[in-house]
Scaffold this active site. Structure first.
Site, PDB file in Angstrom:
ATOM      1  N   ALA A 104     -18.141  44.580  -3.207  1.00  0.00           N
ATOM      2  CA  ALA A 104     -18.094  43.380  -2.588  1.00  0.00           C
ATOM      3  C   ALA A 104     -19.632  42.803  -2.370  1.00  0.00           C
ATOM      4  O   ALA A 104     -20.388  41.762  -3.001  1.00  0.00           O
ATOM      5  CB  ALA A 104     -17.475  42.378  -1.107  1.00  0.00           C
ATOM      6  N   CYS A 115     -12.331  54.113  -6.142  1.00  0.00           N
ATOM      7  CA  CYS A 115     -11.065  54.068  -6.809  1.00  0.00           C
ATOM      8  C   CYS A 115     -10.529  55.225  -7.867  1.00  0.00           C
ATOM      9  O   CYS A 115      -9.975  56.357  -8.142  1.00  0.00           O
ATOM     10  CB  CYS A 115     -10.429  52.760  -7.768  1.00  0.00           C
ATOM     11  SG  CYS A 115     -10.874  51.384  -6.730  1.00  0.00           S
TER      12      CYS A 115
END
Lengths: 450, 450
Positions: free
Chosen positions: B13, B44
């Site tokens: 973000a 991830c």
């Protein structure tokens, strides 16, 4: 008395119509008439049978007349060709192709699902042995036999459509030397030239000799056997040829029976599938529908559109009022190591349809760059100005990644704009995608043009 | 004077906000403050670094402070923790974590992008060496070092969320014996129990010992080193443990600075990303948004939602009026040989949200059954009655096929019904699909329930 339904054509559209109708109205007495020897097969599977990837022809066949009768209660007659519809007497006049016997089928409702017919170029030699088209399962068997015989070493493919490219792949995988001749300036008229160029490079990388802007003038043979192909300037020796210069709706029966033919050249049919004749439906590659983006009359040569249209007709046979909205011509194919997906209008088609269109192309990845085994993914979006409404999309990349064209097909169905596509909540993990999906990267880049 | 933007948090973000703002308004003076040592990395990707599939940690990093400055003109300070926002003085009080020095950053506009924090179970031993959570790139490096040392043979995973499953896969691929303990009756609370069961079978097939309905009571150690895990009934020896019992928005700074916290527990933010403090935005895992299906306040722990929300905030920093519509929680993961995709509401969530919901599950194939290498594809659709409006979807199958969840995410965004999904023009060819896509088969079967 049970209502009689006759379905002419035993593949995607015909089978979908018959099956859907029978499921909804088990009381219907349904007969499927098919001119070839097989029903309910995947013609799309033929290249993989020719290549040997699929071992047995019957793997491509979902139903035989026997299993269709037993499992679905639908009668099928193969080797029977419909010659004329007599609407006043509600009969279809047919002939048994092996016995020559004349047959007569009575109907309360009739479905014409006669599919497509490959166009043959008006040149000498198209009737030589080992000159093929692919529109029937039998053609695949013939080609496979020719290849299995070991007598074929060099093949010429005339026309660079999907079938031509898929067969080039299949033949090459069997060690055949392959020449591909395309009259136009690009392969695959269904996509734009820049995307088609990526496919051409892939073909050449795999040893296919691609000749664009090249007209084949003659198939040359001796004693009925193919010897070579003549372009204007040279004779290319070959012992097998495949023609894929185009296909058209098979409207022979419809024309002979006086049905109205639509603007697109396919049998006129409304969104319920009804033709100009009372109680006569048309569905599939032979039937007219609407291009969902342009709103223009169109036909689709895709099995998917055929099956969906057939299903709608099946519902209407059973007394529902279902409508088939039309086609986006969404497709995906695998050619050697590349996939190609497309939906909606190409840029060229958008301009031809007088859209104020623009285009964006980006190169992304089908998985995280650090994750092994990834491939580039080329995404092209065609959009209208000034709204940014999506008009069409093309993807070239790995085969599985190209199935993402579906994401854009839904976006297109829902008339989304680039802005809305940019905001979609798409999935990510390193083995199958990137944080910003290439589709969204393309939308984001495209937004700068608005 | 150039307007000062301070962004607290240097990942999805925060980076998206900073980059988008700088691109639109190159004049902005932007500083990113990050408590950890790294910015702009893919958390991830950590399981693939732990497994060794990704060789070097820096492959997971997109920008260092140096390259970020050089390529994007954005300043980043790592190892600096923000302690308090002083809104009256438009300052953020920070501390340099290595020198202990107090730092003060002035802002015209501020973005809080502090992400999530893994929940620690309130039991003894969570602070032992080799007991890990995964929320920072450093955690991956620590685990990899522990594994590379060769001292770890048996690992316990506490909690069966995505991180737990991905780490089970990573550890197993390094030959570690893996035990997984989940307090609840199923793995992956993001999907329904029947779909989670497919994942459990896959884990067990790959040698993971899965214990559902099992509470871990203690991490037992000796001299600070992990020796084993106590469940109520037994002591399971292990030398490495990973905790994944849940995560929550990291709201520490916001709470301390008096920002309003929303109903979901995340920092209250409107669709522009504005918090209760003037000129202070929040984005990403720490910020509240809306669940697009239920309309309820929600937060998302996904990097994708974070990046999109961050991008919107970046546009607003640059003076636009962009809105982030909310999240569908669309995700895809690969666990051993299976993929799992989900979007929208599970059946359980739909009922909790008082929808009159029903559900359909089908088993299809990800390619033509005759085409080699195919896999089953389980599709589950959750829909509302009597309209048939899609409320959510889950797919379990091959990893690439599960990316098809995007097709359903778009359908969900556009509030399509089963009927409309059944009519979608999706792509088919034998190597990548079936004539009727499993998504449409599911829609067709679901229609019978309406």
């Amino acid at each position: 008395m049970r209502k009689k339904v006759v379905v002419i054509g035993g593949n995607s559209a015909g089978m979908a119509a018959a099956s859907r109708a029978k499921r909804l109205s088990p009381d219907l007495d349904i007969t499927v008439i098919e001119a070839s020897r097989f029903i309910s097969y995947g013609i799309c599977g033929v290249p993989y049978f020719v290549s040997g990837l699929v071992d047995r022809q019957d793997e491509l066949v979902n139903f035989t007349p026997e299993t269709l009768k037993k499992q679905r209660g639908i009668r099928a007659r193969t080797g029977v060709k419909a010659h004329e519809i007599l609407p006043g007497r509600r009969r279809v006049v047919c002939r048994d192709l092996s016995s020559g016997e004349k047959l007569d089928f009575e109907y309360d409702q009739l479905v014409i699902a006669t599919g497509y017919r490959p166009t043959l170029p008006p040149i000498q030699g198209v009737d030589l042995q080992n000159v093929f088209t692919v529109s029937l399962l039998e053609h695949g068997a013939q080609m496979r036999r020719a290849l299995d015989s070991g007598e074929c070493q060099r093949a010429a493919i005339v026309g660079g459509g999907y079938v031509g490219l898929l067969m080039a792949d299949a033949l090459r995988s069997r060690g055949i030397e392959v020449y591909l001749f395309e009259q136009g300036r690009q392969l695959l008229p269904q996509i734009d030239e820049d995307m088609a160029e990526l496919l051409k490079v892939e073909l050449e990388k795999n040893g296919i000799q691609v000749h664009l802007n090249t007209r084949v003038a003659e198939f040359r043979g001796e004693k009925g056997t193919l010897q070579g192909i003549c372009t204007g300037s040279e004779l290319v020796p070959c012992d097998l040829a495949l023609i894929d210069v185009g296909s058209a709706p098979n409207t022979e029966l419809a024309v002979k029976s006086g049905l109205a033919i639509g603007q697109s050249g396919a049998i006129q049919a409304d969104s319920n599938g009804l033709t100009s004749l009372h109680n006569v439906f048309a569905a599939g590659n032979c039937a007219e529908t609407t291009n969902l983006v342009s709103g223009e009359p169109a036909f689709s040569l895709l099995a998917t559109s055929a099956a969906r249209q057939g299903r709608v007709v099946g519902e209407n046979l059973a007394g529902m009022r279902s409508t088939y909205p039309g086609t986006l011509e969404t497709s995906v194919e695998k050619v050697f190591g590349l996939g190609v997906g497309r939906t909606g209008l190409t840029y060229r088609q958008a301009l031809e349809n007088r859209f104020d269109a623009d285009v964006v192309s980006i190169e992304g990845f089908d998985r995280a760059p650090y994750y092994p085994g990834g491939a580039k993914m080329h995404v092209k979006l065609v959009f209208g100005k000034p709204t940014g409404r999506l008009l069409g999309a093309q993807i070239v990349g790995s085969e599985a990644a190209c199935k993402r064209i579906d994401t854009l097909a839904v976006a297109l169905s829902c008339q989304l704009t680039l802005d809305e596509i940019s905001q979609l909540d798409l999935a990510y993990s390193p083995p199958v995608g990137t944080l910003w999906d290439p589709i969204q990267i393309a939308a984001n880049v495209g937004l700068r043009k608005l």
